[in-house]
Design a protein around this motif. Structure first.
Motif, PDB file in Angstrom:
ATOM      1  N   LEU A 274      26.270 -16.163  22.272  1.00  0.00           N
ATOM      2  CA  LEU A 274      25.633 -17.353  21.703  1.00  0.00           C
ATOM      3  C   LEU A 274      25.139 -18.295  22.788  1.00  0.00           C
ATOM      4  N   ILE A 275      23.911 -18.810  22.600  1.00  0.00           N
ATOM      5  CA  ILE A 275      23.363 -19.808  23.526  1.00  0.00           C
ATOM      6  C   ILE A 275      22.870 -21.008  22.727  1.00  0.00           C
ATOM      7  N   ASP A 276      23.452 -22.165  22.992  1.00  0.00           N
ATOM      8  CA  ASP A 276      22.970 -23.425  22.416  1.00  0.00           C
ATOM      9  C   ASP A 276      21.873 -23.951  23.344  1.00  0.00           C
ATOM     10  N   VAL A 277      20.612 -23.979  22.855  1.00  0.00           N
ATOM     11  CA  VAL A 277      19.484 -24.369  23.707  1.00  0.00           C
ATOM     12  C   VAL A 277      19.155 -25.859  23.599  1.00  0.00           C
ATOM     13  N   ARG A 278      20.038 -26.621  22.971  1.00  0.00           N
ATOM     14  CA  ARG A 278      19.841 -28.067  22.898  1.00  0.00           C
ATOM     15  C   ARG A 278      20.277 -28.720  24.203  1.00  0.00           C
ATOM     16  N   ASP A 286      28.343 -31.515  18.776  1.00  0.00           N
ATOM     17  CA  ASP A 286      28.584 -30.543  17.702  1.00  0.00           C
ATOM     18  C   ASP A 286      27.989 -29.199  18.107  1.00  0.00           C
ATOM     19  N   ASN A 287      28.777 -28.119  17.977  1.00  0.00           N
ATOM     20  CA  ASN A 287      28.252 -26.793  18.304  1.00  0.00           C
ATOM     21  C   ASN A 287      29.033 -25.720  17.568  1.00  0.00           C
ATOM     22  N   ILE A 288      28.511 -24.495  17.616  1.00  0.00           N
ATOM     23  CA  ILE A 288      29.192 -23.372  16.948  1.00  0.00           C
ATOM     24  C   ILE A 288      29.691 -22.357  17.982  1.00  0.00           C
ATOM     25  N   GLY A 289      29.854 -22.814  19.218  1.00  0.00           N
ATOM     26  CA  GLY A 289      30.384 -21.951  20.249  1.00  0.00           C
ATOM     27  C   GLY A 289      29.320 -21.476  21.213  1.00  0.00           C
ATOM     28  N   VAL A 325      13.442 -18.020  22.293  1.00  0.00           N
ATOM     29  CA  VAL A 325      13.205 -16.580  22.165  1.00  0.00           C
ATOM     30  C   VAL A 325      11.828 -16.222  22.717  1.00  0.00           C
ATOM     31  N   GLN A 326      10.837 -17.057  22.418  1.00  0.00           N
ATOM     32  CA  GLN A 326       9.489 -16.803  22.922  1.00  0.00           C
ATOM     33  C   GLN A 326       9.476 -16.817  24.450  1.00  0.00           C
ATOM     34  N   LEU A 327      10.212 -17.745  25.049  1.00  0.00           N
ATOM     35  CA  LEU A 327      10.294 -17.800  26.503  1.00  0.00           C
ATOM     36  C   LEU A 327      11.016 -16.584  27.075  1.00  0.00           C
ATOM     37  N   LEU A 328      12.136 -16.219  26.452  1.00  0.00           N
ATOM     38  CA  LEU A 328      12.946 -15.119  26.969  1.00  0.00           C
ATOM     39  C   LEU A 328      12.283 -13.759  26.781  1.00  0.00           C
ATOM     40  N   ASN A 329      11.452 -13.628  25.739  1.00  0.00           N
ATOM     41  CA  ASN A 329      10.790 -12.348  25.485  1.00  0.00           C
ATOM     42  C   ASN A 329       9.954 -11.884  26.681  1.00  0.00           C
ATOM     43  N   GLY A 330       9.462 -12.834  27.446  1.00  0.00           N
ATOM     44  CA  GLY A 330       8.613 -12.454  28.568  1.00  0.00           C
ATOM     45  C   GLY A 330       9.367 -12.131  29.841  1.00  0.00           C
ATOM     46  N   VAL A 331      10.658 -12.524  29.912  1.00  0.00           N
ATOM     47  CA  VAL A 331      11.386 -12.365  31.177  1.00  0.00           C
ATOM     48  C   VAL A 331      12.748 -11.693  31.029  1.00  0.00           C
ATOM     49  N   TYR A 332      13.197 -11.479  29.798  1.00  0.00           N
ATOM     50  CA  TYR A 332      14.530 -10.926  29.558  1.00  0.00           C
ATOM     51  C   TYR A 332      14.414  -9.593  28.827  1.00  0.00           C
ATOM     52  N   GLU A 333      15.166  -8.612  29.269  1.00  0.00           N
ATOM     53  CA  GLU A 333      15.005  -7.256  28.745  1.00  0.00           C
ATOM     54  C   GLU A 333      15.847  -6.967  27.501  1.00  0.00           C
ATOM     55  N   GLY A 334      16.889  -7.724  27.266  1.00  0.00           N
ATOM     56  CA  GLY A 334      17.782  -7.435  26.149  1.00  0.00           C
ATOM     57  C   GLY A 334      17.281  -7.949  24.812  1.00  0.00           C
ATOM     58  N   GLU A 335      18.099  -7.744  23.751  1.00  0.00           N
ATOM     59  CA  GLU A 335      17.774  -8.225  22.405  1.00  0.00           C
ATOM     60  C   GLU A 335      18.050  -9.722  22.309  1.00  0.00           C
ATOM     61  N   VAL A 336      17.079 -10.473  21.803  1.00  0.00           N
ATOM     62  CA  VAL A 336      17.225 -11.918  21.664  1.00  0.00           C
ATOM     63  C   VAL A 336      16.838 -12.336  20.253  1.00  0.00           C
ATOM     64  N   TYR A 337      17.663 -13.151  19.624  1.00  0.00           N
ATOM     65  CA  TYR A 337      17.418 -13.624  18.264  1.00  0.00           C
ATOM     66  C   TYR A 337      17.492 -15.145  18.211  1.00  0.00           C
ATOM     67  N   SER A 338      16.817 -15.699  17.211  1.00  0.00           N
ATOM     68  CA  SER A 338      16.903 -17.129  16.925  1.00  0.00           C
ATOM     69  C   SER A 338      17.652 -17.317  15.624  1.00  0.00           C
ATOM     70  N   LEU A 339      18.583 -18.276  15.604  1.00  0.00           N
ATOM     71  CA  LEU A 339      19.308 -18.569  14.372  1.00  0.00           C
ATOM     72  C   LEU A 339      18.410 -19.349  13.424  1.00  0.00           C
ATOM     73  N   LYS A 340      18.030 -18.727  12.337  1.00  0.00           N
ATOM     74  CA  LYS A 340      17.085 -19.324  11.383  1.00  0.00           C
ATOM     75  C   LYS A 340      17.641 -20.617  10.786  1.00  0.00           C
ATOM     76  N   ASP A 341      16.834 -21.662  10.806  1.00  0.00           N
ATOM     77  CA  ASP A 341      17.159 -22.980  10.240  1.00  0.00           C
ATOM     78  C   ASP A 341      18.245 -23.710  11.017  1.00  0.00           C
ATOM     79  N   GLY A 342      18.704 -23.148  12.137  1.00  0.00           N
ATOM     80  CA  GLY A 342      19.642 -23.852  13.004  1.00  0.00           C
ATOM     81  C   GLY A 342      21.011 -24.053  12.402  1.00  0.00           C
ATOM     82  N   ILE A 343      21.762 -24.980  12.989  1.00  0.00           N
ATOM     83  CA  ILE A 343      23.153 -25.203  12.566  1.00  0.00           C
ATOM     84  C   ILE A 343      23.265 -26.354  11.577  1.00  0.00           C
TER      85      ILE A 343
END
Length: 343
Positions: A274-278, A286-289, A325-343
């Motif tokens: 998990l990555i909190d990008v805030r 407040d976070n979910i880990g 995710v859009q930023l990481l798609n260009g430079v990161y090779e692994g699977e990256v997801y965005s949590l829909k609608d946030g926390i």
């Protein structure tokens, strides 16, 4: 036709080869509607009037308050309690008597939006709430009007151009309103930020009217005044997603809902990262880990992200995580997801 005084007034911008007398004539012929005469509206209005826009409409039902003055510098303490639309129009008339000004001292609503907007060539949304933003967007789409959008909160601002000749609109970026409306009253804002974002919005207006330069049509620009980071993201229309991906070689943004994330964390927690990008202060509140890697620093901190796990980015509403995710798609090779609608 420009009169002698106007030729002298606008001389410094008319000598620009990109603009010239022809461009100044376009500005004089233009009709621009500004929704909101607050933090963003003030700099937008001041610079459009100074630039020589022929007719400017101002929609706002609010009055000037003491708490406005640290950022809405079109007003001063003697204006407290006075209607913003009418007060702004009077001050702008003093700034440039060659500009026609119309003050709408009323709140934009479903009943009056179309009637007000239809008389203008370009609409600029300087409002501070989601209800008005969606109303302005939908009205502009219906009427075929180009819309310049801006928003501010705390240290971050956003600018975009929507619905230019059928380009992406606000709902392509934010399909539905969030459940909570966090505005400057609750979240705060640095006084200089609306000036920065408002000037970008006014600049987009001048470029659109004169037909010069490259605009933010189909793009979202974010500005962080705390660390001077400026990012520009491409907005994809849902119905054109596959075409856009093929032509521009842009990876699709993968999203997952909270239920799926909870299932992953329950069944195989060691496989999820998990990555909190805030910003750090938001994470602490407040976070979910997971770890905290702010959006604007993300690409500089790639070594902190493992490549053998499912990476899930999250934020408050799901918008910054999609940008991540859009930023990481260009430079990161692994699977990256965005949590829909946030926390």
């Amino acid at each position: 036709m420009l009169v002698k005084e106007e030729l002298n007034r606008y001389n410094r911008q008319m000598i620009l080869p990109e603009l010239g007398p022809a461009g100044q004539e376009k500005l004089k012929a233009a009709k621009v509607l500004v929704i909101g005469a607050g933090g963003l509206g003030c700099p937008v209005l001041q610079y459009l009037a100074a630039a020589g826009i022929g007719r400017i409409g101002i929609v706002d039902d609010d009055v000037v308050a003491l708490s406005n003055l640290h950022r809405q510098i079109l007003y001063n303490h003697t204006d407290i309690g006075q209607p913003k639309a009418k007060t702004a129009a009077a001050k702008l008339q003093l700034l440039n008597p060659h500009v026609g000004l119309s003050a709408y001292n009323e709140r934009l609503s479903a009943d009056n939006a179309a009637n007000i907007c239809q008389d203008y060539d370009l609409v600029i949304d300087c409002s501070d709430n989601f209800t008005t933003r969606y109303l302005v967007n939908d009205t502009c789409v219906t009427l075929g009007k180009t819309l310049i959008f801006g928003s501010i909160l705390q240290f971050e601002g956003q600018v975009a151009v929507f619905n230019q000749q059928g380009s992406t609109n606000y709902r392509d970026l934010y399909p539905a309103p969030p459940t909570e409306n966090i505005n400057c009253i609750e979240g705060g804002v640095i006084g200089i930020l609306p000036g920065i974002i408002g000037l970008y919005m006014a600049n987009e207006a001048l470029k659109l009217i004169c037909g010069i330069g490259e605009t933010l049509s189909g793009k979202l620009m974010t500005v962080n005044a705390l660390n001077n980071a400026v990012l520009v993201f491409k907005i994809t229309q849902e119905k054109q997603a596959e075409t856009t991906k093929t032509e521009a070689n842009i990876e699709p943004i993968k999203e997952l809902d909270k239920a799926t994330l909870d299932q992953w964390l329950s069944e195989s927690p060691d496989e999820v990262f998990l990555i909190d990008v805030r910003e750090s202060y938001e994470h602490e509140d407040d976070n979910i880990g997971g770890i905290n890697l702010p959006l604007y620093e993300l690409t500089n901190l790639l070594t902190a992200i493992p490549k053998n796990k499912k990476v899930v980015c999250y934020c408050q509403t799901g918008q910054r995580s999609k940008m991540a995710v859009q930023l990481l798609n260009g430079v990161y090779e692994g699977e990256v997801y965005s949590l829909k609608d946030g926390i």
